[in-house]
Write an enzyme that holds these catalytic residues in place. Structure first.
Site, PDB file in Angstrom:
ATOM      1  N   GLN A   1      45.640  63.495  49.340  1.00  0.00           N
ATOM      2  CA  GLN A   1      46.343  62.220  49.125  1.00  0.00           C
ATOM      3  C   GLN A   1      47.558  62.152  50.039  1.00  0.00           C
ATOM      4  OE1 GLN A   1      46.606  61.471  44.561  1.00  0.00           O
ATOM      5  NE2 GLN A   1      46.178  63.633  44.838  1.00  0.00           N
TER       6      GLN A   1
ATOM      7  N   HIS B   1      44.546  58.518  51.432  1.00  0.00           N
ATOM      8  CA  HIS B   1      45.632  57.526  51.435  1.00  0.00           C
ATOM      9  C   HIS B   1      46.186  57.293  52.839  1.00  0.00           C
ATOM     10  CE1 HIS B   1      46.466  58.230  46.847  1.00  0.00           C
ATOM     11  NE2 HIS B   1      45.395  57.506  47.076  1.00  0.00           N
TER      12      HIS B   1
ATOM     13  N   CYS C   1      45.302  45.699  71.698  1.00  0.00           N
ATOM     14  CA  CYS C   1      45.156  44.257  71.961  1.00  0.00           C
ATOM     15  C   CYS C   1      46.441  43.612  72.487  1.00  0.00           C
ATOM     16  CB  CYS C   1      44.691  43.526  70.698  1.00  0.00           C
ATOM     17  SG  CYS C   1      45.964  43.334  69.428  1.00  0.00           S
TER      18      CYS C   1
ATOM     19  N   THR D   1      49.183  67.962  42.518  1.00  0.00           N
ATOM     20  CA  THR D   1      49.098  66.513  42.284  1.00  0.00           C
ATOM     21  C   THR D   1      49.322  66.227  40.802  1.00  0.00           C
ATOM     22  OG1 THR D   1      47.712  64.536  42.482  1.00  0.00           O
ATOM     23  CG2 THR D   1      46.544  66.638  42.225  1.00  0.00           C
TER      24      THR D   1
ATOM     25  N   ASN E   1      49.313  73.948  39.997  1.00  0.00           N
ATOM     26  CA  ASN E   1      50.446  73.026  40.010  1.00  0.00           C
ATOM     27  C   ASN E   1      51.664  73.785  39.483  1.00  0.00           C
ATOM     28  OD1 ASN E   1      50.645  70.189  40.760  1.00  0.00           O
ATOM     29  ND2 ASN E   1      51.390  69.802  38.700  1.00  0.00           N
TER      30      ASN E   1
ATOM     31  N   GLU F   1      53.506  72.695  37.124  1.00  0.00           N
ATOM     32  CA  GLU F   1      53.516  72.501  35.665  1.00  0.00           C
ATOM     33  C   GLU F   1      52.275  71.694  35.311  1.00  0.00           C
ATOM     34  OE1 GLU F   1      57.194  70.404  35.523  1.00  0.00           O
ATOM     35  OE2 GLU F   1      56.278  68.551  36.239  1.00  0.00           O
TER      36      GLU F   1
END
Ligand code: BV8
Length: 236
Positions: A94, A112, A142, A180, A205, A207
């Site tokens: 992410q 993401h 462009c 995450t 993680n 926590e």
């Protein structure tokens, strides 16, 4: 559990925290200081492009100055080791930084988007972009001026690479989420998809995350230590 052959890894901001990049929802995190609805939505960009571009310029400078940590390095090593024995590590992040790539990961799926790329809203071309963006920035493809935005996925926009992610989830034999909070969908729902297929799931993680109860295994601690240890336990 036998040795995994098809490992699906989902990473979030916690993986890059020890590289000095801020997380979003921790105390003092980015969304604790700034309102995401005013900075990370298409509506915010339409209402005040300068403010949105400034916010991402600041974060882009942070990404350019940061360096990968031991968690990024361990994932790159695991990808190579698994490939050597005929398996695959599917790395879905992410994160909009490029620290997985700089640690040596070869195939990184940025659901993401990527902060070091800019997208032209006139022609849709995506261009590598390391400098600040402003309303004078023009599209190398462009030539349109004032139409470049960071190539990231804002709230309310469709995440990228959905088909590849769904395919990898459908064939994975182990699902691991690292750093995450489990607050943002559809990523936060992947663990339940994995559980429905009956494969083992683990979160690594600092926590327990918002959806900790959806995992059947967990290792708590800083990713730079907990992730290399976990991968070593898997023989990776
Ligand atoms: C969409 C990118 C439609 C740019 C970001 C219910 C179901 C489905 C969707 C929704 C729903 N309800 C609402 C939605 C819509 C919305 C959503 O989820 N909202 C939430 C807030 C409720 N989702 C969307 O709009 C998405 N699009 O749904 O499209 C769709 C999709 C598929 C199929 C059909 C339709 C688009 C979301 C994109 C959001 N983009 N930003 C930018 O960076 O500015 S949000 C942001 O959150 C981040 O960028 C990041 O990508 C994402 C996740 O955050 P985390 O990485 O988890 O970070 P966080 O700070 O929260 O947590 C860090 C964790 O690490 C903590 O737990 C902490 O303890 C831990 N940690 C800290 N230090 C360490 C550590 N762990 C280990 N070691 C450490 N050292």
């Amino acid at each position: 559990m036998g040795d995994p052959e098809r490992l699906f890894v989902l990473t979030g901001a916690g993986v890059s925290a020890e590289s000095g990049l801020g997380t979003f929802r921790d105390r003092g995190g980015i969304w604790a200081r700034f309102d995401p609805m005013k900075l990370a939505t298409p509506e915010a960009y339409a209402a005040d492009p300068d403010e949105v571009l400034d916010f991402y310029d600041h974060r882009r400078r942070g990404v350019v100055a940061a360096a990968p940590n031991a968690a990024h390095v361990a994932l790159a090593r695991a990808e190579a080791r698994l490939a050597d024995r005929g398996g695959r590590l599917f790395l879905c992040t992410q994160n909009v930084d490029d620290l997985h790539e700089r640690a040596g990961s070869r195939a990184v799926v940025h659901m993401h988007g990527e902060l070091l790329k800019a997208r032209c809203t006139a022609c849709d071309a995506v261009t590598p972009w390391r400098n600040d963006l402003n309303r004078a920035s023009s599209c190398p493809a462009c030539g349109a001026a004032g139409r470049m935005r960071p190539d990231v996925v804002w709230f309310g926009e469709m995440p990228m690479h959905r088909d590849a992610i769904e395919a990898a989830l459908a064939e994975a034999d182990l699902f691991v989420a690292v750093g995450t909070s489990g607050a943002v969908y559809p990523a936060a729902g992947y663990v339940r998809q994995a559980r429905r297929r009956g494969i083992p799931t683990c979160e690594i993680n600092l926590e327990p995350s918002d959806n900790a109860d959806a995992f059947d295994d967990a290792r708590y601690g800083p990713a730079s230590a907990a992730l290399p240890r976990y991968l070593a336990d898997l023989g990776l």
